[in-house]
Design an enzyme around this catalytic site. Sequence first.
Site, PDB file in Angstrom:
ATOM      1  N   PRO A 143       0.829  -1.214   0.000  1.00  0.00           N
ATOM      2  CA  PRO A 143       0.000   0.000   0.000  1.00  0.00           C
ATOM      3  C   PRO A 143       0.863   1.263   0.000  1.00  0.00           C
ATOM      4  CG  PRO A 143       0.210  -0.784   2.236  1.00  0.00           C
ATOM      5  CD  PRO A 143       1.111  -1.657   1.389  1.00  0.00           C
ATOM      6  N   TRP A 144       0.204   2.420   0.099  1.00  0.00           N
ATOM      7  CA  TRP A 144       0.911   3.690  -0.015  1.00  0.00           C
ATOM      8  C   TRP A 144       1.309   4.307   1.319  1.00  0.00           C
ATOM      9  CZ3 TRP A 144      -2.228   6.812   2.707  1.00  0.00           C
ATOM     10  CH2 TRP A 144      -3.602   6.591   2.647  1.00  0.00           C
ATOM     11  N   PRO A 169       4.340  -2.176  -6.018  1.00  0.00           N
ATOM     12  CA  PRO A 169       3.958  -1.100  -5.094  1.00  0.00           C
ATOM     13  C   PRO A 169       2.647  -0.445  -5.495  1.00  0.00           C
ATOM     14  CG  PRO A 169       5.678  -0.337  -6.587  1.00  0.00           C
ATOM     15  CD  PRO A 169       5.434  -1.800  -6.916  1.00  0.00           C
ATOM     16  N   SER A 170       2.098   0.351  -4.575  1.00  0.00           N
ATOM     17  CA  SER A 170       0.873   1.120  -4.850  1.00  0.00           C
ATOM     18  C   SER A 170       1.139   2.135  -5.959  1.00  0.00           C
ATOM     19  CB  SER A 170       0.445   1.855  -3.577  1.00  0.00           C
ATOM     20  OG  SER A 170      -0.461   2.881  -3.899  1.00  0.00           O
ATOM     21  N   SER A 223      -6.280  -2.502   1.777  1.00  0.00           N
ATOM     22  CA  SER A 223      -7.623  -2.385   2.348  1.00  0.00           C
ATOM     23  C   SER A 223      -8.337  -3.739   2.391  1.00  0.00           C
ATOM     24  CB  SER A 223      -8.438  -1.399   1.517  1.00  0.00           C
ATOM     25  OG  SER A 223      -8.590  -1.910   0.213  1.00  0.00           O
ATOM     26  N   THR A 226      -9.942  -4.692  -1.029  1.00  0.00           N
ATOM     27  CA  THR A 226      -9.040  -5.264  -2.033  1.00  0.00           C
ATOM     28  C   THR A 226      -8.548  -6.643  -1.586  1.00  0.00           C
ATOM     29  OG1 THR A 226      -8.362  -3.007  -2.507  1.00  0.00           O
ATOM     30  CG2 THR A 226      -7.054  -4.721  -3.508  1.00  0.00           C
ATOM     31  N   GLU A 244      -2.790  -8.620   5.281  1.00  0.00           N
ATOM     32  CA  GLU A 244      -2.781  -7.641   6.375  1.00  0.00           C
ATOM     33  C   GLU A 244      -3.628  -6.474   5.904  1.00  0.00           C
ATOM     34  OE1 GLU A 244      -1.509  -8.203   9.202  1.00  0.00           O
ATOM     35  OE2 GLU A 244       0.037  -9.719   8.904  1.00  0.00           O
ATOM     36  N   CYS A 278      -2.475   1.337   9.466  1.00  0.00           N
ATOM     37  CA  CYS A 278      -3.455   0.257   9.663  1.00  0.00           C
ATOM     38  C   CYS A 278      -3.834   0.130  11.127  1.00  0.00           C
ATOM     39  CB  CYS A 278      -2.900  -1.054   9.121  1.00  0.00           C
ATOM     40  SG  CYS A 278      -1.270  -1.467   9.743  1.00  0.00           S
ATOM     41  N   GLU A 372     -13.448   3.156   9.013  1.00  0.00           N
ATOM     42  CA  GLU A 372     -12.004   3.353   9.143  1.00  0.00           C
ATOM     43  C   GLU A 372     -11.656   4.679   8.474  1.00  0.00           C
ATOM     44  OE1 GLU A 372      -9.246   1.037   6.772  1.00  0.00           O
ATOM     45  OE2 GLU A 372      -7.803   1.009   8.399  1.00  0.00           O
TER      46      GLU A 372
HETATM   47  P1  NAD Z   1      -5.618  -0.673  -1.457  1.00  0.00           P
HETATM   48  O1  NAD Z   1      -6.288  -1.913  -1.069  1.00  0.00           O
HETATM   49  O2  NAD Z   1      -6.359   0.314  -2.237  1.00  0.00           O
HETATM   50  O3  NAD Z   1      -4.310  -0.978  -2.309  1.00  0.00           O
HETATM   51  C1  NAD Z   1      -3.334  -1.853  -1.845  1.00  0.00           C
HETATM   52  C2  NAD Z   1      -2.605  -2.449  -3.035  1.00  0.00           C
HETATM   53  O4  NAD Z   1      -3.484  -3.325  -3.736  1.00  0.00           O
HETATM   54  C3  NAD Z   1      -2.073  -1.463  -4.045  1.00  0.00           C
HETATM   55  O5  NAD Z   1      -0.773  -1.876  -4.440  1.00  0.00           O
HETATM   56  C4  NAD Z   1      -3.053  -1.608  -5.192  1.00  0.00           C
HETATM   57  O6  NAD Z   1      -2.493  -1.271  -6.439  1.00  0.00           O
HETATM   58  C5  NAD Z   1      -3.362  -3.077  -5.122  1.00  0.00           C
HETATM   59  N1  NAD Z   1      -4.600  -3.484  -5.783  1.00  0.00           N
HETATM   60  C6  NAD Z   1      -5.606  -2.700  -6.281  1.00  0.00           C
HETATM   61  N2  NAD Z   1      -6.580  -3.478  -6.795  1.00  0.00           N
HETATM   62  C7  NAD Z   1      -6.208  -4.763  -6.614  1.00  0.00           C
HETATM   63  C8  NAD Z   1      -6.803  -6.018  -6.918  1.00  0.00           C
HETATM   64  N3  NAD Z   1      -8.007  -6.127  -7.498  1.00  0.00           N
HETATM   65  N4  NAD Z   1      -6.138  -7.140  -6.567  1.00  0.00           N
HETATM   66  C9  NAD Z   1      -4.938  -7.065  -5.953  1.00  0.00           C
HETATM   67  N5  NAD Z   1      -4.319  -5.910  -5.653  1.00  0.00           N
HETATM   68  C10 NAD Z   1      -4.944  -4.765  -5.984  1.00  0.00           C
HETATM   69  O7  NAD Z   1      -5.069  -0.088  -0.077  1.00  0.00           O
HETATM   70  P2  NAD Z   1      -4.331   1.299   0.174  1.00  0.00           P
HETATM   71  O8  NAD Z   1      -5.356   2.377   0.003  1.00  0.00           O
HETATM   72  O9  NAD Z   1      -3.069   1.375  -0.608  1.00  0.00           O
HETATM   73  O10 NAD Z   1      -3.927   1.180   1.725  1.00  0.00           O
HETATM   74  C11 NAD Z   1      -4.771   1.575   2.721  1.00  0.00           C
HETATM   75  C12 NAD Z   1      -5.381   0.361   3.428  1.00  0.00           C
HETATM   76  O11 NAD Z   1      -4.375  -0.568   3.776  1.00  0.00           O
HETATM   77  C13 NAD Z   1      -6.080   0.716   4.715  1.00  0.00           C
HETATM   78  O12 NAD Z   1      -7.329   0.061   4.786  1.00  0.00           O
HETATM   79  C14 NAD Z   1      -5.165   0.182   5.788  1.00  0.00           C
HETATM   80  O13 NAD Z   1      -5.782  -0.103   7.005  1.00  0.00           O
HETATM   81  C15 NAD Z   1      -4.539  -0.995   5.126  1.00  0.00           C
HETATM   82  N6  NAD Z   1      -3.216  -1.319   5.683  1.00  0.00           N
HETATM   83  C16 NAD Z   1      -3.082  -2.426   6.467  1.00  0.00           C
HETATM   84  C17 NAD Z   1      -1.874  -2.736   7.039  1.00  0.00           C
HETATM   85  C18 NAD Z   1      -1.722  -3.963   7.898  1.00  0.00           C
HETATM   86  O14 NAD Z   1      -0.620  -4.378   8.148  1.00  0.00           O
HETATM   87  N7  NAD Z   1      -2.802  -4.559   8.344  1.00  0.00           N
HETATM   88  C19 NAD Z   1      -0.767  -1.933   6.807  1.00  0.00           C
HETATM   89  C20 NAD Z   1      -0.918  -0.811   6.003  1.00  0.00           C
HETATM   90  C21 NAD Z   1      -2.159  -0.534   5.437  1.00  0.00           C
END
Ligand code: NAD
Length: 466
Positions: A143-144, A169-170, A223, A226, A244, A278, A372
């Site tokens: 994620p970012w 990466p994001s 998220s 996703t 995660e 997160c 969230e």
């Molecule tokens: P996101 O789910 O939008 O994106 C995460 C990644 O998934 C990106 O690299 C994105 O390009 C990729 N992605 C997009 N569509 C996909 C698909 N259909 N299949 C597979 N991958 C795909 O999340 P975000 O906005 O980058 O991050 C924020 C979220 O991440 C928050 O909900 C946060 O709580 C969570 N987070 C969790 C942890 C943890 O350890 N639990 C850590 C950091 C962030």
Amino acid sequence: MYSMTINGEAVTTEDSFEILNPATGEVVGHAPNATKEHLDAAVEAASVAFKSLSAMPIEERQALCVAVAKVINDNAEDLAKLLTLEQGKPLNGLGSRWEIGAAGAWAGHTATLSLPMKTIQDNNEGTVELHRKPLGVVGSITPWNFPILILAWHVVPAICTGNTIIIKPSPYTPLTTLKLVSLLNEVLPKGVLNCISGDDKSVNLGSEMSAHDDIRKIVFTGSTETGKKVMVNSAETMKRLTLEMGGNDAGIVLPDVDAKTIAEGLFWGGFVNNGQTCAAIKRLYVHEDVYDDVCTELVNYTKNVVVGNGMNEESILGPMQNKMQFDKVCRLVEDAKTKGRVLLGGSPGEGLFYPPTIIADLDDSDPLVYEEQFGPALPIIKYSDIDDVIAKANDSQWGLGGSVWARDIQKARDIALRMETGTVWVNKHLALQPDAPFGGVKCSGQGTEFAQEGLEEYTDIQVISY
Ligand code: NAD
């Protein structure tokens, strides 16, 4: 343009996308927009590299992990500056320098781990051995919010156990990852660590990785929405998954606390990385006896925190990372203002800057409490009954972290044991460490990261009985 790395070679594409500095809106750089063919080439390279990496003695793989840590540490300042430019987090505070330092420390610790063969039985009736075998090619999707720390969490245990990797990466923050993977390829055998980037528009690389026939495992941080798609898309190939995902961590403050003493810990628990974390405190339950004091002391601490462009040495918090997240926080705060009492902040700043916001007198029916927010807006809820507040904390689809704040540690520990989360901290929040497993329950995830338990997730068990 920054380069991807496939089979140890720098690869660019005709098509690219812009990465913007969240503090200024200026273009920081361009990332390649990979096609499915680039993914296939990376998987092919990783499959070939797997043959030799998996056969390597553990000591040599641990040495590779030590080399990874050294590359991160040797390039820390350059990586931190690039990370601040694309992510927005400040160099200081718990910002980029902290993140890169932690990534190096995590890599260093993981390099000390191994999964030796276990003898289950060895007697007159025979011998039974348990072996841990690497899986093959691992797809890492990040994620970012903490791109480089999470890179270290995904990549180093994979290498240590003999797997090869494709990291994606994001689209919001690919540059530091592209740069670091290119540097790491100077010390890793070719094909062990590949990196592809894309804007998720014409091709969704994460989705393609989840469905890919020749990837054995996906380690995903992002998220919950996703993460569910990753599960669905990987079902056909029965991939191993470590997911995660999101959280809505509750902090519970007991009546015996000294408000001034805990204010700094509460601030960092809620506002680390501007709340875009997160396992940050996303709802704070405070006992009625200390409610006013805790509100006052938390505001007193928070109002002095310097918010500004992350490249300024004095900034402690930067802008939010992207418009999508910024808009979500605006919506939740506007709604919360109709019912709660704004103690600090409450209105957006310039561009993507949103000031640290604290809103009291909310309850569990308010979206800022039950959604969230993933931003710098902390709701405070008054409670009087401990059983009731534990029930409220547990009444969530998520179960990542939580914290209890108290002078009576034993009482706090008893409450912690009743919380339905992967981790509970006492008088601190988000105090992750590389030797303690971390993972969520319920919709916060599947599997665990860090330590021996995290390492095991990159292996299959094979039992040999003779
Ligand atoms: P996101 O789910 O939008 O994106 C995460 C990644 O998934 C990106 O690299 C994105 O390009 C990729 N992605 C997009 N569509 C996909 C698909 N259909 N299949 C597979 N991958 C795909 O999340 P975000 O906005 O980058 O991050 C924020 C979220 O991440 C928050 O909900 C946060 O709580 C969570 N987070 C969790 C942890 C943890 O350890 N639990 C850590 C950091 C962030």
